[in-house]
Design an enzyme around this catalytic site. Structure first.
Site: not given
Ligand code: BGC
Length: 814
Positions: A231
C-alpha cells in the site's frame, strides 16, 4: 516490451537495475529500463472508477481525468450479483486501458468487522463468502480486458484509526475462517495480477514485512504467482520487505532511495535470491499488462458505462421497508425533500474519489419520470453544514402537506465518513432525523431515501412506512433511485451487512481500539455471526431486502454426492406477483454438533435469479466440504468433523424458509485434534461458546483463545515514540502539536482540495493517524527515510517541552 522472456531479461539486468524495479518511478508508475526496452507501467485507483490525476505523477484527488463513477463496493456488494459486478469490472478495465493504466488498484475485499470503519463503503460485506464472490467477479471482469487488478488490503485492514501502524491481533481461526477467507478464493480462482499488502501490522508484523502472510499463506498455500505491491508508503525498508515477499514498494522515492538496498546486497545483509524473485515477478507483470494499457481496441463508450452504472445502482438498492407506499403510483404528486436530492452524495472520500463524467440527481430524474410539475422540491437542510433553519423545515412541511407522498433524502455527509477516519457512532446528522420527523408529522405517506456508505441508526424506522437504502450508488444513483421509486426498476439489493438497532449493540463498540493494538476479541462473531448467535434484535438483518413482487419456493431438496464431497441444494423459485423481479436465495449452514465453538450459522452459498411474472426457475446451489469445515490451529488445516449439519435456506439470516439436515463423514483423517486454545479445564471459554453481551469478550478469554498473552497495549511515552506511533498519540507534546498542524496544511495541498471542500473539516483527523514511517511518502520524498528517523529523534528530544496529558489513550475515533 522486448521479445524476450522475463527470465532472459532478468539475466541481462545489473543489480542496480533489479533494485530499481522494486520501487516506483513516482506515485503511480514502475521504473522503465530504457537500455533494454523495458517500459514503465502505470497503476491507478481505484475500486469504483479510474482516478488519473491531471498532473500525471501527482496525488491530487480532485483534479483528475473524468471517469465513470460506478456504485461503491458497499452498493455493489448489496446486489449479490456476481454477473453484474463482472460487467462493472469489464467497464472499469476498458476505462483504465483508455487512460493508460495497466493495473487498477482494487477491489477491496476486507471484511466489515465493525460498522464504523471509515472505508466500509469500499468493501463488499461483513461475510467472507459474499465478499470473495463479489471481489472475484470484479477481478475477473477487469482482467478480462487485459488490465491487472490489485486485491487489497491484505490483510486484516479493518480500522482507519491509527491505520499506518496499528497491530491487529487476530486469533488463528478468525483469521483463516473470515479475514483471509475473504481473499483466498479470489486469489486461487481469479489470479489477480497483484495483491496489495496493507499498512497495518498483523499479529506483530507489518503486512509488508510478514513472510508468513506473503510467502507462506499467499504464495505457498494459495499458489499466488503475481506481484505483491505495498500500500502507498507501507514498505519502509526494502531490505526487509523484499525478502518477506513484498515485491514492489509504492510510491517510489527517487533513484537515491535504491542506495541502501544496493549496500545491503553488497554487504551480504540481503540475499540476492529474494531480489531476483521480486524483479522477475515485476518483469512478468510489465510484460503481461503493458500492451493492454496503451492500446485499447475500442475507446470506452461512456454513455454505455453510465447506463451500466445506473443499472448497477438500482441492483444494489435495498428496499428496507415498504408498507405499500412504493412504487409511486403514476400521477403521484411528490414532495422531494432534502438537499441530497439536488446535490447527491454518491461516492466516498479518499483515494477512491473520482471526477465523474456526469451526475444524475434524483431531483431532475424524478421530474423526468413523473413530470416536473408533479415534483415540488425543498432542501430541508444545509448540504455542507447539516443544519436546518426553521424556514427550511417549514418549507419542507408545506411541500409535504400538499403532496400525495413525501420523499425525504438524507444520509451521511462526507465529513461523517471518509477513508482515514473511523466513526465513533452510527447516528445520522441530527438535522436529518428531525427533518424526517417533521415531514412525517404532516404527511404519513413518507418515504425515506438514504445516501450513506455504511449502516446508520434509524430512530424513526418503526413510524416511517417506506425506507430505501441507496448506499453511495455512483454517478447514476439519482436516475437509478428515480427508476426504483417509480417502479421502472426493481430494488434489487439485499443487505450485505447487518444494520444494528444501535451501535452500542455491536460487540466491537465495547472493545478497546488502540493505542497500539486492536484485539479482535469477538473472534468469529462478526456481523450476523454475532447477532444471530446471541439472538439479539437488529434493525435490519444481513441478507434482508424487499421486492416489489412476490416469490414462492417449492420442491426444496438437498442431496449429497456419492463421495460425500458436495452437498447440493435445489429449489424452484416462482415469481407469483405481477411484476418482474429478482430473488436472492441464501444458504446458511448450522453445525448441529461440534466439539468447538462455531457461530450459529454461516452463509455458504447463494444465487440471485431474475424472473418475469409467472416464470419459474430451478436453482442449484453447491456447497463443498469447506462449507462445513473449520480451521484447526493444532491440525494446521481445515477439518470437517463428522456429524449432522443443518442446511437453512432463507431470504435473510433471520428469514429462514426451509431447514434440512445432512450427515457428513469426517475427513477420513484421525479424529481431529481439538484446538489447544480451547482445552481449558472447562472446555472452551464460555464467552465464545455462547457469546452474550453480559459476558462480552474478556481479555482473559481472548488470551486463552490465542494461546499466549496478547501484546501490551500501552501508549508510547513522550520521548519514546517509534516509527509506528501515530501523530494523534503525540498530542501531549508541543512538538507533536506543531507537527500535526503542519501535516494537516500539507495534506490539503497534496491532495489538491479546493477551498471549502468538505475534506477541510476532517483533514486534521486524517493526518493524525500518520506515523513517521509515512513521512517519505507524504512529503513526496522531500523527507527521506533518514530524514524521517532524524525528525522522529528530534520530536522525541523535544517531547519534554509543552507536555500535556494525552487527549485520549485509545478511544474509538471520531
Ligand atoms: C490506499 C490505497 C490506495 C493507495 C493509492 C492508499 O492510501 O490505502 O487503497 O490504492 O493509497 O492511492
Amino acid at each position: 516490451m522486448p521479445d524476450t522472456t522475463p527470465a532472459d531479461l532478468l539475466a541481462q539486468l545489473t543489480a542496480a537495475e533489479r533494485v530499481s524495479l522494486t520501487a516506483g518511478a513516482d506515485a503511480w508508475s514502475t521504473r522503465p529500463i530504457a537500455r533494454l526496452g523495458i517500459p514503465a507501467i502505470r497503476l491507478g485507483d481505484g475500486p469504483h472508477g479510474v482516478r488519473k490525476p491531471h498532473d500525471g505523477s501527482g496525488m491530487s484527488m480532485f483534479d483528475s481525468h473524468p471517469a465513470t463513477c460506478f456504485p461503491t463496493a458497499a452498493a455493489l456488494g448489496s446486489s449479490w450479483d456476481p454477473v453484474l459486478v463482472r460487467q462493472v469490472g469489464e467497464a472499469l478495465g476498458r476505462e483504465a486501458a483508455g487512460h493508460g493504466i495497466a493495473v487498477l488498484l482494487g477491489p477491496g475485499v476486507n471484511l466489515k468487522r465493525t460498522p464504523v470503519g471509515g472505508r466500509n463503503f469500499e468493501y463488499f460485506s461483513e461475510d467472507p463468502h459474499l465478499s470473495s464472490r463479489m471481489g472475484g467477479a470484479w477481478v475477473g471482469g477487469v482482467q478480462s480486458t487485459g488490465i491487472g487488478a490489485s486485491l487489497k488490503h491484505f490483510a486484516a485492514n479493518n480500522t482507519e484509526q491509527r491505520r499506518y501502524g496499528v497491530n491487529a491481533i487476530v486469533d488463528e481461526r478468525a483469521l483463516r475462517e473470515l479475514y483471509l477467507a475473504s481473499f483466498e478464493s479470489v486469489v486461487i480462482d481469479e489470479h489477480p495480477a497483484t495483491v496489495m499488502a496493507a499498512y497495518n501490522q498483523l499479529n506483530g508484523s507489518h503486512c509488508t514485512e510478514s513472510a508468513w502472510l506473503l510467502q507462506e499463506v499467499l504464495r505457498r498455500e494459495w499458489g499466488f504467482e503475481g506481484v505483491v505491491v505495498s500500500d502507498w508508503g507501507a514498505a519502509w525498508d526494502r531490505t526487509v520487505s523484499i525478502p518477506a515477499g513484498n515485491d514492489l514498494a509504492m510510491p517510489g522515492l527517487g533513484a537515491r532511495d535504491d542506495d541502501y538496498v544496493l549496500d545491503a546486497l553488497r554487504s551480504g545483509a540481503m540475499a540476492p535470491d529474494a531480489l531476483d524473485a521480486s524483479a522477475a515477478r515485476i518483469l512478468a507483470l510489465v510484460s503481461r499488462h503493458a500492451g493492454a494499457a496503451v492500446d485499447p481496441v475500442d475507446p470506452p463508450d461512456l454513455d454505455a458505462h453510465h447506463r451500466l452504472a445506473r443499472r448497477a445502482s438500482a441492483a444494489g438498492t435495498v428496499l428496507l421497508k415498504n408498507e405499500g407506499t412504493l412504487p409511486l403510483p403514476a400521477g403521484s404528486r411528490v414532495a422531494l425533500i432534502g438537499a441530497f436530492a439536488a446535490d447527491p452524495r454518491f461516492q466516498g472520500a479518499g483515494s477512491s474519489h473520482v471526477v465523474p463524467t456526469r451526475v444524475d440527481t434524483l431531483l431532475t430524474s424524478l421530474g423526468d419520470a413523473l413530470g416536473v410539475d408533479s415534483v415540488v422540491y425543498a432542501p430541508g437542510y444545509d448540504r455542507t453544514h447539516s443544519v436546518s433553519t426553521r424556514t427550511q423545515i417549514a418549507e419542507a412541511q408545506d411541500a409535504a402537506r400538499s403532496a400525495d407522498v413525501a420523499v425525504v433524502v438524507i444520509g451521511l455527509p462526507e465529513v461523517f465518513e471518509t477513508e482515514g477516519v473511523d466513526r465513533d457512532h452510527l447516528r445520522l446528522p441530527e438535522s436529518h432525523n428531525r427533518l424526517v420527523e417533521a415531514v412525517l408529522s404532516v404527511n404519513p405517506a413518507t418515504v425515506v431515501v438514504l445516501q450513506n456508505g455504511s449502516p446508520v441508526e434509524l430512530p424513526w424506522r418503526n413510524e416511517v412506512p417506506a425506507i430505501v437504502e441507496g448506499y453511495l450508488g455512483g454517478q447514476a444513483s439519482g436516475s437509478a433511485m428515480a427508476d426504483v421509486l417509480v417502479g421502472a426498476a426493481e430494488p434489487g439489493g439485499r443487505l450485505a451487512e447487518t444494520f444494528p438497532v444501535a451501535y452500542s449493540d455491536h460487540p466491537v463498540s465495547l472493545l478497546p481500539n488502540g493505542p497500539v493494538t486492536v484485539e479482535y476479541r469477538e473472534s468469529l462473531y462478526v456481523g450476523y455471526r454475532y447477532f444471530d448467535s446471541v439472538g439479539s434484535d437488529v434493525a435490519f438483518p444481513f441478507g434482508h431486502g424487499l421486492s416489489y413482487t412476490s416469490f414462492a419456493w417449492s420442491d426444496v431438496a438437498v442431496s449429497t454426492d456419492a463421495d460425500g464431497d458436495v452437498v447440493t441444494v435445489q429449489l424452484t423459485v416462482t415469481n407469483t406477483g405481477d411484476r418482474a423481479g429478482s430473488e436472492v436465495v441464501q444458504v446458511y449452514v448450522h453445525d448441529v454438533e461440534s466439539s468447538i465453538f462455531r457461530p450459529e450459522q454461516e452463509l455458504r452459498g447463494f444465487e440471485k435469479v431474475s424472473l418475469e411474472p409467472g416464470a419459474a426457475s430451478r436453482l442449484s446451489i453447491r456447497l463443498d466440504r469447506r462449507a462445513f469445515s473449520f480451521w484447526s490451529p493444532t491440525a494446521r488445516g481445515w477439518v470437517l468433523e463428522p456429524g449432522r449439519f443443518e442446511i437453512r435456506v432463507g431470504r435473510s439470516s433471520r428469514d429462514i424458509h426451509w431447514r434440512g439436515t445432512v450427515e457428513l463423514g469426517g475427513d477420513g483423517a484421525p479424529e481431529p485434534t481439538r484446538p489447544t486454545a480451547l482445552e481449558g479445564s472447562t472446555g472452551e471459554p464460555i464467552a465464545y461458546r455462547s457469546p452474550s453481551r453480559e459476558l462480552g469478550f474478556s481479555a482473559a478469554d481472548f488470551e486463552h483463545l490465542l494461546g499466549h498473552p496478547s501484546p501490551p497495549n500501552i501508549p508510547a511515552r513522550p520521548g519514546h515514540y517509534t516509527l509506528d506511533t501515530a501523530v494523534r498519540d503525540m498530542q501531549g507534546t508541543a512538538a507533536g502539536r506543531v507537527l500535526h498542524r503542519y501535516l494537516a496544511r500539507q495534506a490539503l495541498k497534496t491532495i489538491g482540495a479546493p477551498d471549502g471542500a468538505p475534506v477541510d473539516a476532517v483533514a486534521g483527523d486524517v493526518v493524525a493517524q500518520l506515523t513517521f514511517r509515512m513521512f517519505p511518502t507524504v512529503s513526496e520524498a522531500t523527507v527521506g527515510r533518514r530524514g524521517a528517523l532524524r525528525l522522529l529523534a528530534l520530536v522525541n528530544r523535544l517531547s519534554g517541552i509543552g507536555r500535556r496529558r494525552p487527549r485520549d489513550g485509545g478511544g474509538t475515533g471520531r
